[in-house]
Enzyme design. Structure first.
Site, PDB file in Angstrom:
ATOM      1  N   LYS A 155      10.841   9.567   8.096  1.00  0.00           N
ATOM      2  CA  LYS A 155       9.931   9.900   8.351  1.00  0.00           C
ATOM      3  C   LYS A 155       8.932   8.368   8.488  1.00  0.00           C
ATOM      4  O   LYS A 155       8.600   8.595   7.523  1.00  0.00           O
ATOM      5  CB  LYS A 155       9.154  11.275   8.237  1.00  0.00           C
ATOM      6  CG  LYS A 155       7.286  11.367   7.962  1.00  0.00           C
ATOM      7  CD  LYS A 155       6.566  10.611   9.901  1.00  0.00           C
ATOM      8  CE  LYS A 155       5.227  10.710   9.157  1.00  0.00           C
ATOM      9  NZ  LYS A 155       4.794   9.547   8.834  1.00  0.00           N
ATOM     10  N   GLU A 179       9.098  11.849  -5.349  1.00  0.00           N
ATOM     11  CA  GLU A 179       8.437  11.343  -6.373  1.00  0.00           C
ATOM     12  C   GLU A 179       6.804  11.205  -5.373  1.00  0.00           C
ATOM     13  O   GLU A 179       6.737   9.993  -4.545  1.00  0.00           O
ATOM     14  CB  GLU A 179       9.184   9.933  -5.648  1.00  0.00           C
ATOM     15  CG  GLU A 179      10.959   9.592  -5.486  1.00  0.00           C
ATOM     16  CD  GLU A 179      11.355   9.575  -7.160  1.00  0.00           C
ATOM     17  OE1 GLU A 179      11.107   8.619  -8.106  1.00  0.00           O
ATOM     18  OE2 GLU A 179      12.798   9.926  -6.947  1.00  0.00           O
ATOM     19  N   CYS A 198       2.480   3.491  -7.373  1.00  0.00           N
ATOM     20  CA  CYS A 198       2.626   4.765  -8.064  1.00  0.00           C
ATOM     21  C   CYS A 198       2.452   4.896  -9.857  1.00  0.00           C
ATOM     22  O   CYS A 198       1.778   5.264 -10.872  1.00  0.00           O
ATOM     23  CB  CYS A 198       3.905   5.753  -8.244  1.00  0.00           C
ATOM     24  SG  CYS A 198       5.360   4.603  -8.354  1.00  0.00           S
ATOM     25  N   GLU A 208      -5.630  10.215  -9.237  1.00  0.00           N
ATOM     26  CA  GLU A 208      -4.587   8.904  -8.717  1.00  0.00           C
ATOM     27  C   GLU A 208      -5.961   8.172  -7.779  1.00  0.00           C
ATOM     28  O   GLU A 208      -6.506   9.489  -6.792  1.00  0.00           O
ATOM     29  CB  GLU A 208      -3.557   9.350  -8.444  1.00  0.00           C
ATOM     30  CG  GLU A 208      -2.915   7.375  -7.774  1.00  0.00           C
ATOM     31  CD  GLU A 208      -1.651   8.415  -7.389  1.00  0.00           C
ATOM     32  OE1 GLU A 208      -1.429   9.082  -6.843  1.00  0.00           O
ATOM     33  OE2 GLU A 208      -0.224   7.734  -8.056  1.00  0.00           O
TER      34      GLU A 208
HETATM   35  P1  NAD Z   1       0.739  10.529   1.276  1.00  0.00           P
HETATM   36  O1  NAD Z   1       1.040  12.263  -0.011  1.00  0.00           O
HETATM   37  O2  NAD Z   1      -0.427  10.748   1.730  1.00  0.00           O
HETATM   38  O3  NAD Z   1       2.055  10.315   2.533  1.00  0.00           O
HETATM   39  C1  NAD Z   1       2.645  10.077   2.208  1.00  0.00           C
HETATM   40  C2  NAD Z   1       3.308  10.730   3.498  1.00  0.00           C
HETATM   41  O4  NAD Z   1       3.714  12.020   3.314  1.00  0.00           O
HETATM   42  C3  NAD Z   1       3.253   9.745   4.741  1.00  0.00           C
HETATM   43  O5  NAD Z   1       4.365   9.449   4.943  1.00  0.00           O
HETATM   44  C4  NAD Z   1       2.830  11.173   5.334  1.00  0.00           C
HETATM   45  O6  NAD Z   1       2.481  10.010   6.663  1.00  0.00           O
HETATM   46  C5  NAD Z   1       3.379  11.985   4.400  1.00  0.00           C
HETATM   47  N1  NAD Z   1       2.811  13.472   5.107  1.00  0.00           N
HETATM   48  C6  NAD Z   1       1.602  13.490   4.890  1.00  0.00           C
HETATM   49  N2  NAD Z   1       1.484  14.418   5.191  1.00  0.00           N
HETATM   50  C7  NAD Z   1       1.906  16.240   5.102  1.00  0.00           C
HETATM   51  C8  NAD Z   1       3.678  16.677   5.303  1.00  0.00           C
HETATM   52  N3  NAD Z   1       1.737  17.852   5.463  1.00  0.00           N
HETATM   53  N4  NAD Z   1       3.923  17.178   5.356  1.00  0.00           N
HETATM   54  C9  NAD Z   1       5.458  16.336   5.304  1.00  0.00           C
HETATM   55  N5  NAD Z   1       4.626  14.565   5.049  1.00  0.00           N
HETATM   56  C10 NAD Z   1       3.404  14.419   4.999  1.00  0.00           C
HETATM   57  O7  NAD Z   1       0.341   9.017   0.166  1.00  0.00           O
HETATM   58  P2  NAD Z   1       0.473   8.132   0.620  1.00  0.00           P
HETATM   59  O8  NAD Z   1      -1.363   8.107   0.412  1.00  0.00           O
HETATM   60  O9  NAD Z   1       0.372   7.533   1.561  1.00  0.00           O
HETATM   61  O10 NAD Z   1       0.483   7.045  -0.635  1.00  0.00           O
HETATM   62  C11 NAD Z   1       0.375   7.144  -1.701  1.00  0.00           C
HETATM   63  C12 NAD Z   1       0.313   7.985  -2.463  1.00  0.00           C
HETATM   64  O11 NAD Z   1       2.567   7.293  -2.910  1.00  0.00           O
HETATM   65  C13 NAD Z   1       0.550   7.732  -4.628  1.00  0.00           C
HETATM   66  O12 NAD Z   1       0.284   8.706  -4.727  1.00  0.00           O
HETATM   67  C14 NAD Z   1       1.215   7.175  -5.278  1.00  0.00           C
HETATM   68  O13 NAD Z   1       1.922   7.774  -6.011  1.00  0.00           O
HETATM   69  C15 NAD Z   1       2.593   7.786  -4.171  1.00  0.00           C
HETATM   70  N6  NAD Z   1       3.803   6.915  -4.501  1.00  0.00           N
HETATM   71  C16 NAD Z   1       4.867   7.469  -5.287  1.00  0.00           C
HETATM   72  C17 NAD Z   1       6.287   6.649  -5.553  1.00  0.00           C
HETATM   73  C18 NAD Z   1       6.935   7.164  -6.954  1.00  0.00           C
HETATM   74  O14 NAD Z   1       8.215   6.267  -6.778  1.00  0.00           O
HETATM   75  N7  NAD Z   1       6.936   7.722  -7.450  1.00  0.00           N
HETATM   76  C19 NAD Z   1       6.329   5.259  -4.657  1.00  0.00           C
HETATM   77  C20 NAD Z   1       5.542   5.277  -3.908  1.00  0.00           C
HETATM   78  C21 NAD Z   1       4.143   5.881  -3.234  1.00  0.00           C
END
Ligand code: NAD
Length: 490
Positions: A179, A254, A288, A387
Site C-alpha cells: 500500500k 515501525e 521517526c 510527535e
Molecule cells: P500514518 O500513520 O498517517 O500513515 C502511514 C501509512 O498508513 C500511509 O500509507 C497511510 O495511508 C496508511 N494508513 C493510514 N490509516 C490507515 C488505516 N486505518 N489502516 C491502514 N493503513 C492506514 O503516518 P504518516 O503521517 O504518513 O507518517 C509519519 C509517521 O510514520 C510518523 O509517526 C513517523 O514516526 C512514522 N515513521 C516510522 C518509521 C520507523 O521506522 N519507526 C519510519 C518512518 C516513519
C-alpha cells in the site's frame, strides 16, 4: 538525468498490469514544494484490494517453491535495475517529497544497499542445526514463507521505505501487496515498474494506491493477508494491531518517536550543535528518528542554546541542493505543526526562532515551516510529548546526568536516543539505560544500516525489528524438523 514517463493518474500494479481502481475515483497529489498538483492518484477500494491479494495468492505457489538462492538472484536483478535507474528514482522522490535531489539520491542509494543485502540473504536464510537429547535424532530449524504480506508505508523516505519492506518480504518467499503512501504514489509505482522490467514474476509484488482509511484498512482486514508490516504513526499502528489481532495475523509495527539528544557539560559543543541541528531539521524533521527533545546540562545551557540558535537561523529552507531542509509533506501536517506551536506558546513556552510558515515569493504555495526552536516547554505538555514530524525541537535544561537520563526516558516512545559526552562511563551507562531501540554516542539520533536491526521500545513499535537479518523473523515461519534414523538400517 532521465525522466520517467509519469502517468497522469497513478494506477495500481496488479499481476504486473497497471489498472485504475474500479471505484472510478481519484485523489490529488500536490507538490510540497509549490502546492501545485503533480498528478491524480487512483482511489482504490476494498474490491481492488481483494483483486490484488488474490493476484498475490496465486503467485505464492511458484514463488514460495522457487529456491531461496534463485529468489535472491531475481531480487538482485531488481536491485541492479533500481541502481541503473537511480537518477530517475531520485528525481521522482525529490518531486513528490520536495526534498533536495542530492538527498533523494542518497536515499535511493540506501535503498539499493538494502536491496543488495537482502537479495544476498537468499543464499543464507540460515536455520540452526543442533543436538538432541535422543540418540540418532537430528534437529534443524528452517525458515518457511508465511504467505501474502501486506506492506503499508509512510511517505517521508519513500524509496527507502519500499526497500525496507519489499526485499525481505520477497526473499523469504512471500508475495506482497504494497500500500503506497498517498503522499508518495509515484515512487512506489516506479519501483513496481522497475521490478517488472527486471523480471520479477507477475503477481509477486502488487501495489495499491489510495487512502489509508480505505484501501489501507481493507488490506489489514483481508483475511488472506498473513503478515502485515506497517511503518507509520503510533495511532494508526494501534488500530492495525487491533484489527489484525482479531485473526491473529502477524504484525510488525515501525512507529513514531520523540527522540532525546543529551548534551553533557563535557561534550564537544561544536560537534553537539552540528548533530543536534541535523537530528532536528534534516528531512524537515520528518524522520521517526528526529531529535525533537534536546536535553542540555545547566552549566553549558546558554552557550549551547546560542550556538544552536545561530546555526538554525542560518539554515536555508527550500527544495534545491543548496538548501538545508525542504517543505513538509502536506498542508494538513503543516497546519498541525503551526497549531501545536501556538498551543505551546499559549501555555508558557518560549519561541526562540522559527514558528511561522514561509510564504514569501521563493516559498509561495509550498508547505514550508521555518526551523523552530522552543524552550521552557513543560515536560508533560503536548509539544514535549507528542510527535510532530516536522522541523521543531524543544530545549530542556537539566542539572546533571541523572536528571538528563530521567528526562530522556520520560516519554511514551522509545525509538532512538543520543548522548554527547567525552566520558566513557556516562556514554556507556546512557546507552544501557536509555529506553530506545537505537542508542548513539556523539552523533545524531538517527542512523540505520541495512545489516543492523532498527525498531523501538514502548509505543515506537511492537518489538519486531527491520531490517538486518532480524527482518527475516518478521517474514518467515520457523519450523523445527527432527529426523530420527534407525541405526540398524544404516
Ligand atoms: P500514518 O500513520 O498517517 O500513515 C502511514 C501509512 O498508513 C500511509 O500509507 C497511510 O495511508 C496508511 N494508513 C493510514 N490509516 C490507515 C488505516 N486505518 N489502516 C491502514 N493503513 C492506514 O503516518 P504518516 O503521517 O504518513 O507518517 C509519519 C509517521 O510514520 C510518523 O509517526 C513517523 O514516526 C512514522 N515513521 C516510522 C518509521 C520507523 O521506522 N519507526 C519510519 C518512518 C516513519
Amino acid at each position: 538525468m532521465a525522466t520517467a514517463d509519469y502517468p497522469s493518474c497513478v494506477p495500481n500494479w496488479i499481476n504486473a498490469k497497471q489498472v485504475l481502481s474500479c471505484s472510478g475515483g481519484d485523489i490529488a497529489k500536490l507538490s510540497p514544494a509549490s502546492g501545485e498538483e503533480i498528478c491524480r492518484v487512483t482511489r482504490s477500494n476494498k474490491e481492488d484490494v481483494t483483486t490484488a491479494v488474490y493476484a498475490a495468492m496465486r503467485a505464492t505457489r511458484d514463488w514460495s517453491a522457487t529456491p531461496g538462492v534463485q529468489r535472491g538472484e531475481i531480487l538482485r536483478n531488481v536491485v541492479i535495475e533500481l541502481q541503473r535507474q537511480r537518477e530517475t528514482v531520485a528525481e521522482t522522490v525529490a518531486m513528490e517529497t520536495g526534498k533536495a535531489y542530492r538527498e533523494a539520491l542518497g536515499e535511493t542509494d540506501a535503498a539499493v544497499a538494502q536491496g543488495f543485502f537482502m537479495a544476498a540473504e537468499g543464499q543464507r536464510l540460515y536455520g540452526r542445526t543442533t543436538t538432541s537429547a535422543v540418540a540418532n535424532r537430528y534437529s534443524v530449524t528452517v525458515r518457511q514463507p508465511i504467505g501474502v504480506a501486506g506492506l503499508i508505508i509512510a511517505a517521508n523516505t519513500p524509496i527507502a521505505n519500499v526497500a525496507w519492506k519489499v526485499f525481505p518480504a520477497l526473499v523469504c518467499g512471500n508475495t506482497a501487496v504494497l500500500k503506497a503512501a498517498e503522499d508518495a504514489p509515484l515512487t512506489a509505482w516506479l519501483f513496481a515498474d522497475i521490478a517488472n522490467q527486471a523480471g520479477l514474476p507477475a503477481g509477486v509484488l502488487n501495489v495499491i494506491q489510495g487512502l489509508g482509511s480505505e484501501c489501507g484498512a481493507a488490506l489489514v482486514e483481508n483475511s488472506d493477508v498473513a503478515v502485515i508490516s506497517f511503518t507509520g504513526s503510533t495511532a494508526v499502528g494501534k488500530r492495525i494491531a487491533m484489527t489484525a489481532g482479531e485473526r491473529l495475523a502477524r504484525v510488525s509495527l515501525e512507529l513514531g518517536g520523540k527522540n532525546p539528544l543529551v548534551v553533557c557539560d563535557d561534550a564537544d559543543l561544536e560537534n553537539a550543535v552540528n548533530w543536534a541541528s541535523l537530528s532536528a531539521f534534516s528531512n524537515a524533521g520528518q524522520r521517526c528518528a528526529a531529535g525533537s527533545r534536546i536535553i542540555i546540562f545547566d552549566s553549558i545551557y546558554e552557550e549551547f542554546r546560542d550556538r544552536m540558535l545561530a546555526r538554525t537561523r542560518a539554515l536555508k529552507v527550500g527544495p534545491t541542493d543548496k538548501d538545508d531542509l525542504g517543505p513538509v509533506i502536506n498542508e494538513r501536517q503543516l497546519d498541525n505543526m503551526l497549531a501545536s506551536i501556538d498551543t505551546a506558546v499559549a501555555s508558557g513556552a518560549t519561541l526562540l526562532c522559527g514558528g511561522k510558515r514561509l510564504d514569501d515569493a521563493a516559498h509561495a504555495g509550498g508547505f514550508y515551516l521555518q526551523p523552530t526552536i522552543i524552550e521552557h516547554a513543560a515536560e508533560d505538555s503536548a509539544i514535549s510529548t507528542e510527535e510532530l514530524f516536522g522541523p521543531i525541537a524543544c530545549l530542556y535544561r537539566v542539572r546533571d546526568y541523572a536528571a538528563a537520563l530521567a528526562l530522556a526516558n520520560n516519554s511514551r516512545y522509545g525509538l532512538t536516543a543520543c548522548i554527547h559526552t567525552t566520558n566513557v562511563h556516562r556514554a556507556t551507562d546512557f546507552t544501557h539505560k536509555v529506553q530506545a531501540g537505537v542508542a548513539v554516542v556523539n552523533a545524531g539520533t538517527y542512523g540505520s544500516e541495512p545489516h543492523m536491526p532498527f525498531g523501538g521500545h514502548r509505543q515506537s513499535g511492537n518489538g519486531s525489528r527491520e531490517p538486518g537479518t532480524e527482518a527475516l523473523d518478521v517474514y518467515s515461519e520457523l519450523k523445527v524438523i527432527y529426523v530420527n534414523i534407525d541405526p540398524a538400517k544404516v
